[in-house]
Design a protein around this motif. Structure first.
Motif, PDB file in Angstrom:
ATOM      1  N   ALA A   9       0.915  -1.169   0.167  1.00  0.00           N
ATOM      2  CA  ALA A   9      -0.008  -0.067  -0.114  1.00  0.00           C
ATOM      3  C   ALA A   9       0.712   1.191  -0.017  1.00  0.00           C
ATOM      4  CB  ALA A   9      -0.985   0.130   1.213  1.00  0.00           C
ATOM      5  N   LEU A  10       2.175   1.109   0.543  1.00  0.00           N
ATOM      6  CA  LEU A  10       2.932   2.379   0.558  1.00  0.00           C
ATOM      7  C   LEU A  10       3.229   2.757  -0.690  1.00  0.00           C
ATOM      8  CD1 LEU A  10       5.573   1.376   3.347  1.00  0.00           C
ATOM      9  CD2 LEU A  10       3.531   2.587   3.503  1.00  0.00           C
ATOM     10  N   LEU A  11       3.278   2.199  -1.717  1.00  0.00           N
ATOM     11  CA  LEU A  11       3.604   2.727  -3.086  1.00  0.00           C
ATOM     12  C   LEU A  11       2.053   2.435  -4.054  1.00  0.00           C
ATOM     13  CD1 LEU A  11       7.431   2.019  -3.597  1.00  0.00           C
ATOM     14  CD2 LEU A  11       5.965   4.091  -3.438  1.00  0.00           C
ATOM     15  N   ARG A  12       1.115   2.136  -3.392  1.00  0.00           N
ATOM     16  CA  ARG A  12      -0.040   1.693  -4.326  1.00  0.00           C
ATOM     17  C   ARG A  12       0.439   0.850  -5.386  1.00  0.00           C
ATOM     18  NH1 ARG A  12      -1.866   7.586  -6.148  1.00  0.00           N
ATOM     19  NH2 ARG A  12      -2.853   6.306  -7.573  1.00  0.00           N
ATOM     20  N   ALA A  25      10.790   5.850  -3.265  1.00  0.00           N
ATOM     21  CA  ALA A  25      10.759   4.765  -2.468  1.00  0.00           C
ATOM     22  C   ALA A  25      11.065   3.383  -3.207  1.00  0.00           C
ATOM     23  CB  ALA A  25       9.548   4.610  -1.617  1.00  0.00           C
ATOM     24  N   ALA A  26      11.540   2.374  -2.705  1.00  0.00           N
ATOM     25  CA  ALA A  26      11.626   1.081  -3.415  1.00  0.00           C
ATOM     26  C   ALA A  26      11.402   0.081  -2.545  1.00  0.00           C
ATOM     27  CB  ALA A  26      13.233   1.175  -4.223  1.00  0.00           C
ATOM     28  N   VAL A  27      10.822  -0.980  -3.320  1.00  0.00           N
ATOM     29  CA  VAL A  27      10.654  -2.507  -2.644  1.00  0.00           C
ATOM     30  C   VAL A  27      11.496  -3.537  -2.851  1.00  0.00           C
ATOM     31  CG1 VAL A  27       8.706  -4.069  -1.748  1.00  0.00           C
ATOM     32  CG2 VAL A  27       7.999  -1.454  -2.357  1.00  0.00           C
ATOM     33  N   LEU A  44      13.474   5.700   0.789  1.00  0.00           N
ATOM     34  CA  LEU A  44      12.939   4.496   1.683  1.00  0.00           C
ATOM     35  C   LEU A  44      13.009   3.369   0.854  1.00  0.00           C
ATOM     36  CD1 LEU A  44      10.958   3.723   3.878  1.00  0.00           C
ATOM     37  CD2 LEU A  44       9.044   4.261   2.497  1.00  0.00           C
ATOM     38  N   ILE A  45      13.470   2.511   1.639  1.00  0.00           N
ATOM     39  CA  ILE A  45      13.484   1.208   1.197  1.00  0.00           C
ATOM     40  C   ILE A  45      12.458   0.302   1.845  1.00  0.00           C
ATOM     41  CG2 ILE A  45      14.704  -0.952   0.646  1.00  0.00           C
ATOM     42  CD1 ILE A  45      17.112   0.590   0.047  1.00  0.00           C
TER      43      ILE A  45
END
Length: 337
Positions: free
Chosen positions: A53-56, A91-93, A172-173
């Motif tokens: 959800a943090l990056l939709r 931000a990246a995941v 943010l990671i």
């Protein structure tokens, strides 16, 4: 310290054939730049849904409400073009299972280069050098850029995923079970790498795992989720060593402790199963599995109360349990740490 991420009353509901299924129920989180936040819980607790959800990145069947403020900008209110720009750069995941996340028919160097070329964060003539530098930063020789994913070990593929996450220098990671499938030696190397990158570059990091021992060693703060909500949060070592919520205590007790023969020979488990999110029990949702449940727990779903508050009612730790709150005349809203 500067607040990098501020999540307020995040709620995620999935539409399904049997109706709406609430997966996340009012989550609040904060993360400062240069800090690491751990999110723990069993499968189905909602922790990965929070990460996506943090990056939709959730599927179209999900309905998300609340606020996700990344450096003060609400991700949920972003237009598509702005959201696309924030992914990778803001931000990246790092997803669980690099074998499934990397494209098997493209060389890993090309995959690391792709976000840089899409977002134009590096001049095209410098991309190859940047890829080489990223590989070396995560402990791989630059020559591995020409390899395909199947030519790398599991730990090496996970390092490639971390290099991709760092490609556009995000603030943010989010590491979602990033070391779960690795053996303990490779896991230790990857975790040491993540810790070093956070400290050296001031990156904010969210680490999601079911393993409290890993999170206690890696994270500054820890949030424990159960049935879509946070039931305890605070300094990581305190939450693991002296949990205030029975569920956090059960998670901590499930892992044998070095030097403790009793926990090694007879580790304690947690009976029962997590509740059906479409049909949660009344009152405290953990009550059916809680050895400390009382009659009041069947009617009260407690908010996060401060644990051992000071004379002004403030505390670095909060827990959603009647055993924490009833000593006070009324619930005190959790202060954002």
């Amino acid at each position: 310290m500067t607040t990098l991420l501020d999540v307020r009353d995040l709620r995620v509901t999935y539409r399904s054939a049997r109706g709406d299924v609430p997966a996340v129920r009012g989550v609040d989180l904060t993360l400062d730049a240069g800090s690491t936040l751990g999110v723990a819980g069993e499968s189905g607790s909602g922790k990965s849904t929070v990460a996506l959800a943090l990056l939709r990145l959730l599927p179209g069947s999900a309905r998300t409400t609340g606020e996700i403020l990344l450096a003060g900008e609400d991700v949920l209110g972003m237009r598509w073009g702005r959201l696309r720009a924030v992914r990778w750069t803001g931000a990246a995941v790092v997803f669980q299972g690099a074998s499934h996340s990397l494209n098997p028919v493209h060389r890993v160097g090309d995959q690391i280069a792709e976000p840089m070329l899409i977002h134009r964060t590096v001049p095209s003539g410098q991309v190859r050098g940047r890829v080489a530098g990223l590989l070396e930063r995560v402990g791989l020789p630059a020559s591995r850029a020409g390899d395909y994913p199947h030519q790398l070990s599991g730990g090496q593929r996970q390092r490639v995923m971390i290099a991709m996450a760092l490609a556009c220098e995000p603030r943010l990671i989010v590491a979602d079970e990033a070391t779960t499938a690795l053996d303990v030696m490779i896991q230790a190397q990857v975790l040491a790498l993540l810790r070093r990158l956070t400290a050296d570059q001031g990156i904010g990091m969210i680490m999601i795992s079911h393993d409290l021992a890993v999170l206690a060693a890696q994270c500054d703060r820890l949030a424990v989720m159960y049935a879509g909500r946070i039931v305890e949060q605070g300094p990581a070592a305190e939450v693991v060593d002296s949990p205030a919520h029975p569920y956090a205590g059960a998670l901590s007790a499930a892992f044998p402790r070095i030097g403790d023969p009793a926990s090694r020979l007879a580790p304690r488990g947690l009976p029962g199963e997590p509740p059906d999110p479409a049909d949660p029990p009344p009152g405290c949702v953990f009550r059916p599995r809680c050895a400390a449940a009382e009659a009041v727990c069947a009617t009260v779903d407690p908010p996060l109360w401060p644990v051992d508050p000071d004379h002004e009612g403030r505390s670095a730790r909060h827990a959603a349990c009647v055993h924490v709150g009833p000593a006070r005349p009324a619930p005190v809203a959790a202060e954002r740490p």
